[in-house]
Design an enzyme around this catalytic site. Structure first.
Site, PDB file in Angstrom:
ATOM      1  N   GLU A 185      -2.532  -2.719  -2.998  1.00 29.32           N
ATOM      2  CA  GLU A 185      -2.050  -2.160  -4.267  1.00 29.32           C
ATOM      3  C   GLU A 185      -3.183  -1.925  -5.265  1.00 29.32           C
ATOM      4  O   GLU A 185      -3.145  -2.420  -6.379  1.00 29.32           O
ATOM      5  CB  GLU A 185      -1.002  -3.086  -4.897  1.00 29.32           C
ATOM      6  CG  GLU A 185       0.308  -3.119  -4.148  1.00 29.32           C
ATOM      7  CD  GLU A 185       1.172  -1.885  -4.368  1.00 29.32           C
ATOM      8  OE1 GLU A 185       0.707  -0.943  -5.069  1.00 29.32           O
ATOM      9  OE2 GLU A 185       2.275  -1.842  -3.815  1.00 29.32           O
TER      10      GLU A 185
ATOM     11  N   GLU B 100       4.381  -4.650   4.645  1.00 26.68           N
ATOM     12  CA  GLU B 100       5.357  -5.493   3.954  1.00 26.68           C
ATOM     13  C   GLU B 100       6.723  -4.876   4.210  1.00 26.68           C
ATOM     14  O   GLU B 100       6.886  -3.660   4.147  1.00 26.68           O
ATOM     15  CB  GLU B 100       5.111  -5.525   2.434  1.00 26.68           C
ATOM     16  CG  GLU B 100       3.820  -6.210   2.057  1.00 26.68           C
ATOM     17  CD  GLU B 100       3.544  -6.207   0.543  1.00 26.68           C
ATOM     18  OE1 GLU B 100       4.490  -6.102  -0.263  1.00 26.68           O
ATOM     19  OE2 GLU B 100       2.360  -6.315   0.186  1.00 26.68           O
TER      20      GLU B 100
END
Ligand code: IPT
Length: 875
Positions: A386, A448
Site C-alpha cells: 500500500e 490479502e
C-alpha cells in the site's frame, strides 16, 4: 539535524548477509537504564560515559515504550514530509557492559528499533538508524574496550522514517528486537538450487568483498541426488563454510523457484498457497518476539493446514524465517515500506514517486534481501504494501534483481505489474478472481483476502474452488493471522482505548486467532476449506481420497472411519491411507456395518489433517404426541417464544458498506409487536419498526404435546424490504440453571450459512459459557447450525420439524449489541435462547466482498414448527 532530513541511515556499515559463526557474540538484551522525554530535542549529555543515570528507571530491552496508538491508513501527524511534530515522545537508554572480546572487527547490531535510533558508544557518536524492522550495524572496534563500556541510545516515536512505515498496526516505538555485539561478522551468501529433472542439487557460496575467499568446508555430496527443500518436505543440510577467519555451519535447503507458462513453480511443480498475513504481535509485548512465540505461531499454523506466510508488512524477526525453513512454509518476505496515508491526500508527495526518496527505498530493500538471502523458505520478495505507484518501484525492483535474480518479485499496488513477476490483488471478488484466472499472463495470488475481522470470514470455500480450478490462481493469504488486541485488565483493548484523538477502533482486531492465540471459528473453518486431502463419498457406497499436496505422498497416514447413528458411534475402525502421490485419487470401500434405524453419518478422518463427512440414512422423527393443552412449561419459559429479527451486528455488518447502519436506520433493532387477533390458541401479531410501514405478520398457533407445547409459526413479510434481515427466528428465555447444553446437529463450534464447512453433524455437550465466542469487539456469535434437537439443563427439550440454528447466551442481544469490550458482558438472571430459521451470512464486507447472494436472508414467507418439552416431571 536527522529529524528534519530524509530518513537515510547514517554512520553505519553496509548491510550484509549475517551467518552465525564461531566468532564470539554478546547479546545485550536485559535491563537498561531509561528515561522518557516529551520531545526529541532533550540534552544529549547522557551519551557521556560519566553521566549519572542512577535516577533513571530500569527497563527490559527489547521492549516498547510510551503509549500505543492505532490508525490504519491515516498518519497520526500532519502529512508534511519529512517533518514530524515537536511532540515526539523520546526514550533515552543507557547500558554499561563489559565486553568478553574486543578487536578491530567488532560490530554493534540492532535488529529492530522503531522508529529511529541515535547511537553512542563510550561517548563517541556512531550514527543514526532508519528502517524500524531492518537491521543496522555500526563498527565499534575502535571504541570498544574490555570493561565499563557505556552504550547510549536515543529513540524517537516519530521520525522522517515514519512516513515509510504506515502499516495497519499499533504505532508503538522502542528497541523491540535484540541488540548484539559481534566479534567478527561474517557475510556469506549461499545459493542452493535443485534440478528436478536430475534430482541434483547445486551450491555456491559468495563471500563479502575483502574476505572474498569464502569457501565450503563440508556439505552434502552433490554428485548424488539431494532431498529437495519444500514447505511440505523441509529437508535441510548442514553446510560448513569459512571465510578464513571464522567458520559457520548453515542450514541449507535445496530448491529452485521458477515461473513457467505463467505458473509459479518450486522444483518444477506448481504450488498452491494456503496462506496468512502475519504481523508480529503479542497482547502483552506488542511486536517484541520470542523464540517460543514464533515457534508457537508456526506450529499452530501447521496444525491448521496453513502452508504460506506473507510477512505483512515488514521483514519479521530474523529467527522467524529460520523457523520457517525448519518447519516448512512458503514465505513472501515483504519490505518495511508502506505510505498508505498519502492516499488520503490524493497521493501528493508520495515518497514512492519522489526521486529524492529513491536511495532511501533502495537501501530498505537491500537491507531486507541481504539479511534474508540465505533462507530457502523465502520464495518471493515483496517491495512493500500500500505505497501507491511511482518511479522508485523500478529502482527498488532493479536493486533486488541485481542482488538476487533467483526469486520472483511481488508488489500489489502498481496495477501495471511492470516491475514485478506476479499478478497480485487484495480482496478481489470471486468474479474478478475468475476473470484474472482466465486472462492473466502472470501467476496470480490474492496477497490479502477473506478479512478475518470479528465473526467471519464467510465464503472461503468459493475462493478455494477457483484456486483449484485455474492453474494460474495460486491461492491467497487471509487477512490476517492475529487480532492485535492489547491486554488491559480483564479484556483486550483496541484503537481509541489509549486516548488517541484519531484512531480506527477495532479495525486492528481482524485475525484468525484471538490476541491470546486461541483459534477463532474462522481459523477452524479455514483449516477445513484448505485441507490438502479431500475425502468425499463416492457413488458406490464407498469414498474417494484425493491428495491435494504439491509434493507430499500420503504414505504413512492412517484413516479413521467412524459411523454414527443419531450421533452415537456404532462403528470405528482404522486403515492405512493409500500411498497416493500428489494429485492422485483412490476409491476405497466402507466396511459393511449393520446399523440400527436412525439418522446415519460416516466420518473419515485423515490424521488430524482432513476429514470427510456424509449422510447415508435419514432419521425418521416422530412428532411428539398431541395432548390437550396444559401449560407444563411454567417456571421453564421465563419469556415466551417471540419472533426476532435482530442480531448484534458483526464487524462485517458494521464496517465497509455499513449494512448495520441501514438496519438501525430502518429500526430492526427496535421492532414493535402488536397483537392483531387472538382466536383461541392462535395469535396473530404485526411486528414492525416505528416510522415505517414495513412489517412481518407472525401467526403463532399453540397446541399441547406430551410434557409441553407445539408452536406453529408462520411469517409473512409486508411491504418492499430494502435490506435483508439479520436473522429470522424465535427467541425466549430459560432459567440460569440451564447451563449444560446437549444437542444433535452441527458442531462442535459455531457456524453460519457461509461458514459451516467445519461443522459436523453429531451429538455434542457444552455449556452456555463455553458456547460464547469472545470476539474482541462483542457481536453476534455462537450459533450452532442444522440442529435437530437440543436439551437445556435438566429442564427443556427443544426440537422442530426442520433443522434449526441454535444460539444460547447468558445475556440478551441488546446487551451484546451495547457492549464495547468483552468485560462489558455480565451474565444475567436468565439464559436467552434463539431458535432461528435462518440468519444472514457473514461475508467479508469489513474489507472486501459482502455476503454472497445465496447466503443473504431476504424477508420471505416462512413456516416453522417448534416443540418445547419439559424434562422435569415435576414441572
Ligand atoms: C489492506 C492493507 O494492506 C492491510 O494492511 C490492512 O489494512 C487491510 O487492508 C485491512 O485490514 S488495504 C485496504 C485498503 C484494501
Amino acid at each position: 539535524m536527522y529529524l528534519r532530513q530524509l530518513p537515510a541511515p547514517a554512520g553505519g556499515l553496509p548491510p550484509r548477509t549475517p551467518v552465525a559463526s564461531d566468532a564470539p557474540t554478546l547479546d545485550l538484551s536485559g535491563m537498561w537504564r531509561s528515561r522518557l522525554l516529551p520531545t526529541a530535542d532533550g540534552p544529549t549529555d547522557f551519551a557521556d560515559p560519566a553521566f549519572d543515570d542512577s535516577g533513571w528507571e530500569l527497563q527490559a530491552i527489547p521492549s516498547h515504550f510510551g503509549t500505543p496508538a492505532y490508525t490504519n491508513a491515516a498518519y497520526p501527524f500532519p502529512v508534511d514530509p519529512p517533518f514530524v511534530p515537536d511532540e515526539n515522545p523520546t526514550a533515552d537508554y543507557r547500558l554499561t557492559f563489559d565486553a568478553p572480546f574486543t578487536g578491530e572487527d567488532a560490530v554493534l547490531r540492532f535488529e529492530g528499533v522503531d522508529s529511529c535510533a541515535r547511537v553512542w558508544l563510550n561517548g563517541v557518536e556512531l550514527g543514526v538508524t532508519f528502517g524500524s524492522r531492518l537491521p543496522h550495524e555500526f563498527a565499534v572496534g575502535k571504541v570498544l574496550r574490555a570493561n565499563g563500556n557505556v552504550l547510549a541510545v536515543r529513540v524517537h516515536t516519530w521520525s522522517p522514517g515514519s512516513y515509510l512505515e504506515d502499516q495497519d498496526m499499533w504505532w508503538w516505538p522502542g528497541i523491540f528486537r535484540e541488540v548484539v555485539l559481534i566479534g567478527r561478522p561474517m557475510d556469506v551468501r549461499v545459493r542452493a538450487g535443485y534440478d528436478h529433472t536430475t534430482g541434483l542439487g547445486s551450491l555456491t557460496v559468495e563471500g563479502v568483498e575483502g574476505a572474498e575467499g569464502a569457501e565450503i568446508v563440508s556439505g552434502p555430496d552433490l554428485s548424488r541426488p539431494v532431498r529437495p527443500w519444500t514447505a511440505e518436505t523441509p529437508h535441510l543440510y548442514d553446510v560448513t563454510v569459512s571465510d578464513g577467519r571464522s567458520t559457520a555451519t548453515l542450514k541449507v535447503g535445496f530448491r529452485t523457484v521458477s515461473i513457467e507458462d505463467s505458473v509459479l513453480k518450486v522444483n518444477g511443480r506448481r504450488v498452491l498457497f494456503r496462506g496468512v498475513n502475519r504481523h508480529e504481535f503479542h497482547p502483552d509485548h506488542g511486536r517484541v518476539s520470542s523464540e517460543e512465540l514464533m515457534r508457537a505461531d508456526l506450529e499452530l499454523m501447521k496444525r491448521h493446514n496453513i502452508n504460506a506466510i506473507r510477512t505483512s508488512h515488514y521483514p519479521p524477526h530474523p529467527r522467524f524465517l529460520e523457523l520457517c525453513d525448519e518447519l516448512g512454509f512458503w514465505v513472501i518476505d515483504e519490505c518495511d515500506f508502506e505510505t498508505h496515508g498519502f492516499e488520503l491526500v490524493d497521493w501528493r508527495g508520495n515518497p514512492t514517486d519522489d526521486p529524492a526518496w529513491e536511495g532511501i527505498l533502495v537501501d530498505r530493500v537491500t537491507r531486507m534481501v541481504k539479511r534474508d538471502y540465505n533462507r530457502p523458505s523465502v520464495i518471493m520478495w515483496s517491495l512493500g504494501n500500500e505505497a501507491g505507484a511511482g518511479r522508485n518501484l523500478a529502482a527498488m525492483a532493479a536493486a533486488i534483481r541485481d542482488l538476487d535474480p533467483t526469486r520472483p518479485l511481488h508488489y500489489e499496488r502498481d496495477r501495471s505489474y511492470e516491475q514485478v513477476d506476479v499478478h497480485s490483488r487484495m480482496y478481489a471478488s470471486l468474479a474478478e478472481v475468475e476473470q484474472i484466472g482466465k486472462t492473466t499472463d502472470k501467476p496470480f495470488i490474492l496477497c490479502e483476502y477473506a478479512h478475518a475481522m470479528g465473526n467471519g470470514p464467510g465464503g472461503l470455500s468459493e475462493y478455494q474452488e477457483l484456486f483449484e480450478k485455474y492453474e494460474r490462481c495460486q491461492g491467497g493469504f487471509v487477512w490476517e493471522w492475529i487480532d492485535h488486541g492489547i491486554r488491559v485488565g480483564d479484556h483486550f483493548a483496541y484503537g481509541g482505548d489509549f486516548g488517541e484523538p484519531l484512531h480506527d477502533g477495532n479495525f486492528i482486531c481482524d485475525g484468525l486467532v484471538f490476541p491470546d492465540r486461541t483459534p477463532s471459528p474462522g481459523l477452524i473453518e479455514y483449516k477445513k476449506v484448505i485441507e490438502p486431502i479431500r475425502i468425499t463419498p463416492s457413488g458406490a457406497g464407498g469414498f474417494t481420497v484425493r491428495n491435494l499436496y504439491d509434493f507430499r505422498s500420503l504414505d504413512g497416514l492412517t484413516l479413521r472411519l467412524v459411523c454414527e447413528v443419531e450421533g452415537e458411534a456404532v462403528h470405528e475402525s482404522e486403515m492405512p491411507c493409500p500411498a497416493l502421490a500428489p494429485g492422485e485419487t483412490a476409491e476405497l470401500a466402507l466396511p459393511q456395518v449393520s446399523t440400527p434405524d436412525g439418522e446415519t453419518w460416516w466420518t473419515v478422518h485423515a490424521g488430524d489433517i482432513a476429514w470427510g463427512h456424509w449422510q447415508v440414512k435419514t432419521g425418521t422423527r416422530t412428532a411428539p404426541k398431541k395432548v390437550a393443552k396444559l401449560d407444563r412449561l411454567e417456571g421453564i419459559l421465563l419469556e415466551p417464544p417471540r419472533l426476532d429479527v435482530w442480531r448484534a451486528p458483526i464487524d462485517n455488518d458494521t464496517w465497509g458498506p455499513k449494512l448495520a447502519q441501514r438496519w438501525r436506520d430502518l429500526g430492526l433493532d427496535r421492532m414493535r409487536h402488536r397483537t392483531v387477533s387472538r382466536t383461541g390458541d392462535v395469535v396473530t401479531t404485526r411486528v414492525g419498526p416505528a416510522a415505517s410501514d414495513l412489517a412481518l405478520l407472525a401467526t403463532y398457533e399453540w397446541s399441547g404435546i406430551e410434557r409441553g407445547l407445539r408452536l406453529d409459526l408462520t411469517v409473512r413479510p409486508e411491504g418492499r424490504w430494502p435490506v435483508p434481515l439479520p436473522r429470522l427466528g424465535l427467541r425466549f428465555a430459560v432459567p440460569p440453571e440451564c447451563q449444560e447444553i446437549e444437542w444433535f446437529g452441527g458442531g462442535p463450534g459455531e457456524s453460519y450459512a457461509d461458514s459451516r464447512r467445519a461443522s459436523r453433524i453429531g451429538r455434542y455437550r457444552s455449556t452456555v459459557a463455553a458456547m460464547q465466542t469472545p470476539y474482541v469487539f462483542p457481536q453476534e456469535n455462537g450459533a450452532r447450525s442444522d440442529v435437530r434437537w437440543a436439551v437445556l439443563g435438566d429442564a427443556l427439550r427443544i426440537s422442530a420439524e426442520e433443522p434449526f440454528q441454535l444460539t444460547v447466551r447468558p445475556w440478551s442481544t441488546e446487551q451484546l449489541d451495547a457492549a464495547r469490550h468483552t468485560s462489558d458482558l455480565v451474565a444475567g438472571d436468565r439464559i436467552w435462547v434463539h431458535v432461528d430459521i435462518a440468519q444472514h451470512g457473514l461475508g467479508s464486507a469489513s474489507c472486501g466482498p459482502g455476503v454472497l447472494p445465496e447466503y443473504e436472508l431476504w424477508p420471505r414467507p416462512a413456516r416453522f414448527t417448534l416443540y418445547l418439552q419439559a424434562l422435569r416431571t415435576s414441572a
